[in-house]
Design a protein around this motif. Structure first.
Motif, PDB file in Angstrom:
ATOM      1  N   ALA A 248     -29.292  -2.966   1.300  1.00  0.00           N
ATOM      2  CA  ALA A 248     -30.318  -2.122   0.681  1.00  0.00           C
ATOM      3  C   ALA A 248     -30.689  -2.589  -0.721  1.00  0.00           C
ATOM      4  CB  ALA A 248     -29.832  -0.672   0.630  1.00  0.00           C
ATOM      5  N   ARG A 249     -29.768  -3.257  -1.395  1.00  0.00           N
ATOM      6  CA  ARG A 249     -30.022  -3.568  -2.813  1.00  0.00           C
ATOM      7  C   ARG A 249     -29.952  -5.050  -3.168  1.00  0.00           C
ATOM      8  NH1 ARG A 249     -24.889  -4.606  -4.345  1.00  0.00           N
ATOM      9  NH2 ARG A 249     -23.203  -3.427  -3.345  1.00  0.00           N
ATOM     10  N   ASP A 250     -29.369  -5.875  -2.319  1.00  0.00           N
ATOM     11  CA  ASP A 250     -29.088  -7.254  -2.695  1.00  0.00           C
ATOM     12  C   ASP A 250     -30.034  -8.229  -1.983  1.00  0.00           C
ATOM     13  OD1 ASP A 250     -28.047  -9.691  -3.399  1.00  0.00           O
ATOM     14  OD2 ASP A 250     -25.962  -9.204  -2.905  1.00  0.00           O
ATOM     15  N   ASP A 251     -31.038  -8.722  -2.690  1.00  0.00           N
ATOM     16  CA  ASP A 251     -31.973  -9.670  -2.088  1.00  0.00           C
ATOM     17  C   ASP A 251     -31.301 -10.997  -1.743  1.00  0.00           C
ATOM     18  OD1 ASP A 251     -34.106  -7.914  -2.183  1.00  0.00           O
ATOM     19  OD2 ASP A 251     -34.841  -8.630  -4.119  1.00  0.00           O
ATOM     20  N   ALA A 252     -30.283 -11.366  -2.520  1.00  0.00           N
ATOM     21  CA  ALA A 252     -29.581 -12.629  -2.258  1.00  0.00           C
ATOM     22  C   ALA A 252     -28.903 -12.600  -0.890  1.00  0.00           C
ATOM     23  CB  ALA A 252     -28.555 -12.898  -3.356  1.00  0.00           C
ATOM     24  N   GLU A 253     -28.448 -11.435  -0.468  1.00  0.00           N
ATOM     25  CA  GLU A 253     -27.823 -11.311   0.851  1.00  0.00           C
ATOM     26  C   GLU A 253     -28.834 -11.621   1.949  1.00  0.00           C
ATOM     27  OE1 GLU A 253     -24.509 -10.676   3.342  1.00  0.00           O
ATOM     28  OE2 GLU A 253     -24.718 -10.993   1.189  1.00  0.00           O
ATOM     29  N   TRP A 254     -30.068 -11.207   1.750  1.00  0.00           N
ATOM     30  CA  TRP A 254     -31.112 -11.494   2.725  1.00  0.00           C
ATOM     31  C   TRP A 254     -31.455 -12.976   2.740  1.00  0.00           C
ATOM     32  CZ3 TRP A 254     -32.503  -8.316   6.445  1.00  0.00           C
ATOM     33  CH2 TRP A 254     -32.213  -6.949   6.292  1.00  0.00           C
ATOM     34  N   ASP A 255     -31.403 -13.616   1.581  1.00  0.00           N
ATOM     35  CA  ASP A 255     -31.636 -15.062   1.551  1.00  0.00           C
ATOM     36  C   ASP A 255     -30.573 -15.775   2.389  1.00  0.00           C
ATOM     37  OD1 ASP A 255     -33.833 -14.753  -0.104  1.00  0.00           O
ATOM     38  OD2 ASP A 255     -32.670 -14.993  -1.949  1.00  0.00           O
ATOM     39  N   ARG A 256     -29.343 -15.286   2.324  1.00  0.00           N
ATOM     40  CA  ARG A 256     -28.257 -15.875   3.113  1.00  0.00           C
ATOM     41  C   ARG A 256     -28.504 -15.678   4.609  1.00  0.00           C
ATOM     42  NH1 ARG A 256     -23.791 -14.623   5.713  1.00  0.00           N
ATOM     43  NH2 ARG A 256     -24.071 -12.379   5.423  1.00  0.00           N
ATOM     44  N   LEU A 257     -29.091 -14.546   4.979  1.00  0.00           N
ATOM     45  CA  LEU A 257     -29.313 -14.213   6.388  1.00  0.00           C
ATOM     46  C   LEU A 257     -30.598 -14.810   6.955  1.00  0.00           C
ATOM     47  CD1 LEU A 257     -28.380 -10.414   6.291  1.00  0.00           C
ATOM     48  CD2 LEU A 257     -27.103 -12.188   7.505  1.00  0.00           C
ATOM     49  N   ARG A 258     -31.410 -15.376   6.130  1.00  0.00           N
ATOM     50  CA  ARG A 258     -32.774 -15.735   6.551  1.00  0.00           C
ATOM     51  C   ARG A 258     -32.803 -16.608   7.808  1.00  0.00           C
ATOM     52  NH1 ARG A 258     -38.087 -17.014   2.970  1.00  0.00           N
ATOM     53  NH2 ARG A 258     -39.437 -17.595   4.712  1.00  0.00           N
ATOM     54  N   ASP A 259     -31.900 -17.564   7.912  1.00  0.00           N
ATOM     55  CA  ASP A 259     -31.900 -18.442   9.093  1.00  0.00           C
ATOM     56  C   ASP A 259     -31.665 -17.670  10.380  1.00  0.00           C
ATOM     57  OD1 ASP A 259     -32.399 -20.641   7.538  1.00  0.00           O
ATOM     58  OD2 ASP A 259     -30.328 -21.336   7.482  1.00  0.00           O
ATOM     59  N   ARG A 260     -30.943 -16.551  10.296  1.00  0.00           N
ATOM     60  CA  ARG A 260     -30.657 -15.744  11.486  1.00  0.00           C
ATOM     61  C   ARG A 260     -31.849 -14.874  11.881  1.00  0.00           C
ATOM     62  NH1 ARG A 260     -24.734 -13.786  12.748  1.00  0.00           N
ATOM     63  NH2 ARG A 260     -25.920 -13.692  14.672  1.00  0.00           N
ATOM     64  N   MET A 261     -32.778 -14.685  10.964  1.00  0.00           N
ATOM     65  CA  MET A 261     -33.846 -13.715  11.162  1.00  0.00           C
ATOM     66  C   MET A 261     -35.054 -14.288  11.902  1.00  0.00           C
ATOM     67  SD  MET A 261     -33.533 -11.980   7.402  1.00  0.00           S
ATOM     68  CE  MET A 261     -34.966 -10.916   7.555  1.00  0.00           C
ATOM     69  N   ASN A 262     -35.104 -15.587  12.062  1.00  0.00           N
ATOM     70  CA  ASN A 262     -36.195 -16.223  12.794  1.00  0.00           C
ATOM     71  C   ASN A 262     -37.564 -15.853  12.218  1.00  0.00           C
ATOM     72  OD1 ASN A 262     -37.183 -17.917  14.826  1.00  0.00           O
ATOM     73  ND2 ASN A 262     -37.491 -16.210  16.245  1.00  0.00           N
ATOM     74  N   ALA A 263     -37.634 -15.775  10.895  1.00  0.00           N
ATOM     75  CA  ALA A 263     -38.899 -15.463  10.233  1.00  0.00           C
ATOM     76  C   ALA A 263     -39.733 -16.732  10.109  1.00  0.00           C
ATOM     77  CB  ALA A 263     -38.642 -14.869   8.853  1.00  0.00           C
ATOM     78  N   LYS A 264     -40.986 -16.636  10.530  1.00  0.00           N
ATOM     79  CA  LYS A 264     -41.849 -17.818  10.547  1.00  0.00           C
ATOM     80  C   LYS A 264     -42.549 -18.062   9.212  1.00  0.00           C
ATOM     81  CE  LYS A 264     -41.231 -18.706  14.985  1.00  0.00           C
ATOM     82  NZ  LYS A 264     -40.373 -17.608  15.369  1.00  0.00           N
ATOM     83  N   SER A 265     -42.497 -17.093   8.304  1.00  0.00           N
ATOM     84  CA  SER A 265     -43.178 -17.229   7.021  1.00  0.00           C
ATOM     85  C   SER A 265     -42.516 -16.309   6.007  1.00  0.00           C
ATOM     86  CB  SER A 265     -44.661 -16.853   7.162  1.00  0.00           C
ATOM     87  OG  SER A 265     -44.786 -15.478   7.493  1.00  0.00           O
ATOM     88  N   ASP A 266     -42.870 -16.495   4.737  1.00  0.00           N
ATOM     89  CA  ASP A 266     -42.340 -15.611   3.694  1.00  0.00           C
ATOM     90  C   ASP A 266     -42.802 -14.173   3.934  1.00  0.00           C
ATOM     91  OD1 ASP A 266     -41.106 -17.741   2.471  1.00  0.00           O
ATOM     92  OD2 ASP A 266     -42.657 -18.019   0.937  1.00  0.00           O
ATOM     93  N   ALA A 267     -44.046 -14.019   4.376  1.00  0.00           N
ATOM     94  CA  ALA A 267     -44.571 -12.671   4.628  1.00  0.00           C
ATOM     95  C   ALA A 267     -43.794 -11.989   5.746  1.00  0.00           C
ATOM     96  CB  ALA A 267     -46.056 -12.744   4.980  1.00  0.00           C
ATOM     97  N   GLU A 268     -43.477 -12.731   6.795  1.00  0.00           N
ATOM     98  CA  GLU A 268     -42.715 -12.168   7.907  1.00  0.00           C
ATOM     99  C   GLU A 268     -41.297 -11.831   7.475  1.00  0.00           C
ATOM    100  OE1 GLU A 268     -41.506 -14.037  12.079  1.00  0.00           O
ATOM    101  OE2 GLU A 268     -43.682 -13.701  11.921  1.00  0.00           O
ATOM    102  N   PHE A 269     -40.700 -12.705   6.688  1.00  0.00           N
ATOM    103  CA  PHE A 269     -39.356 -12.461   6.145  1.00  0.00           C
ATOM    104  C   PHE A 269     -39.341 -11.180   5.313  1.00  0.00           C
ATOM    105  CE2 PHE A 269     -36.554 -13.145   2.388  1.00  0.00           C
ATOM    106  CZ  PHE A 269     -35.325 -13.050   3.032  1.00  0.00           C
ATOM    107  N   ASP A 270     -40.313 -11.027   4.426  1.00  0.00           N
ATOM    108  CA  ASP A 270     -40.376  -9.833   3.574  1.00  0.00           C
ATOM    109  C   ASP A 270     -40.598  -8.572   4.404  1.00  0.00           C
ATOM    110  OD1 ASP A 270     -39.983 -11.329   1.270  1.00  0.00           O
ATOM    111  OD2 ASP A 270     -42.134 -11.519   0.838  1.00  0.00           O
TER     112      ASP A 270
END
Length: 325
Positions: A248-270
């Motif tokens: 809920a509060r740590d954006d760095a944690e999401w950066d670590r997870l990004r490869d697992r999220m299969n986001a095709k773009s920054d907009a999709e990731f956000d």
């Protein structure tokens, strides 16, 4: 001699550590291989929130929700993720299962950006894609909403196309559907691809007098596990809550997870990050009166096909808060 004694001490130490590790119970959880719950489970394991609670999380990837349920009911898994309405159905049938809230995130209905559709009434005669089957909860809520708000049953006045979320996603983007109902993470991807949200399921639920804060999805355990190892079950609930606080509060944690999220773009990731955060329940304590109202509506629309013998909310569906001390 001295070297042999040192070696003996090291072997004893390793043996002791091995025994200690063996005593940590494993909690086997069967979930969809690419489900969003994996983001939370990854966070739990990465930070050791499971071992801090005295257990080791063993994540087993399943090809489908049905496969996960089969593993759970057959004793190959201790935990699955499902909705509490399914748990209510199982309890009404005499199967002792308990629900631990995980997410209140729900999907919505989207149309193409240049569509003339402005309300559900404009979907009359059109083709509506629905992720899941005829008993999908979001679809049932929208049917009830269309009856209450516009005076017609969306089922009777439209053509339905049921399919897996990726298929509905593709059909909607290809322009083959007048509107599409999809799960929240596919909805986020559809919006970033240029589609327009016509209505959010949570808004429709609120207009129907339901509480959108009622978490629909959660971890499911058997009553036997709760009775035999209550600390283990409550430990899972605490580990889940701790992971959510981080996400809920740590954006760095999401950066670590990004490869697992299969986001095709920054907009999709956000969008995926924002959607997950919006789905975090305020509390792990469920308002039972609100849940009872939702079950009553679902029973009116889905009947025994959806809920079996559960015409009212059975006792014991939700995990009670842990008693201090």
């Amino acid at each position: 001699m001295k070297a042999s004694r040192i070696l003996g001490c090291l072997l004893a130490l390793f043996t002791t550590l091995g025994v200690a590790n063996a005593e940590i119970p494993k909690l086997r959880i069967s979930v969809l291989k690419f489900g969003t719950v994996n983001w939370e489970l990854d966070t739990i394991r990465h930070h050791g929130f499971d071992t801090a609670e005295g257990f080791e999380l063993d994540v087993q990837g399943a090809a489908s929700s049905s496969a996960a349920r089969i593993a759970f009911q057959g004793g190959q898994a201790d935990v699955i993720v499902s909705d509490w309405l399914w748990v209510a159905r199982q309890r009404a049938a005499g199967r002792d299962m308990v629900f631990i809230p995980y997410s209140k995130a729900v999907g919505g209905l989207l149309v193409s950006q240049d569509s003339d559709v402005r309300t559900l009434a404009d979907l009359k005669g059109g083709k509506v894609g629905i992720a899941g089957g005829p008993l999908d909860k979001s679809w049932l809520i929208l049917r009830a909403y269309s009856k209450q708000t516009f005076g017609f049953d969306l089922k009777a006045e439209s053509e339905q196309v049921f399919g897996a979320p990726p298929l509905i996603f593709k059909a909607a983007l290809d322009g083959d559907l007048a509107g599409a109902i999809n799960f929240w993470h596919f909805m986020a991807k559809m919006e970033t691809a240029g589609m327009r949200k016509l209505i959010d399921i949570s808004d429709a639920a609120r207009d129907l007098g339901l509480d959108p804060e009622t978490p629909l999805l959660g971890y499911v355990v058997k009553g036997d596990l709760l009775r035999d190892a209550p600390g283990l079950v409550h430990g899972l609930a605490r580990a889940s809550r701790t992971a959510k606080d981080v996400l809920a509060r740590d954006d760095a944690e999401w950066d670590r997870l990004r490869d697992r999220m299969n986001a095709k773009s920054d907009a999709e990731f956000d969008a995926l990050k924002a959607g997950f955060r919006a789905g975090i329940p305020i509390s792990q304590t469920v308002d039972r009166d609100a849940a009872a109202r939702m079950l009553e509506l679902m029973h009116d629309l889905g009947g025994r096909d959806l809920l079996g013998q559960a015409s009212t909310l059975p006792d014991g569906v939700f995990l009670d808060p842990e008693t201090p001390g």
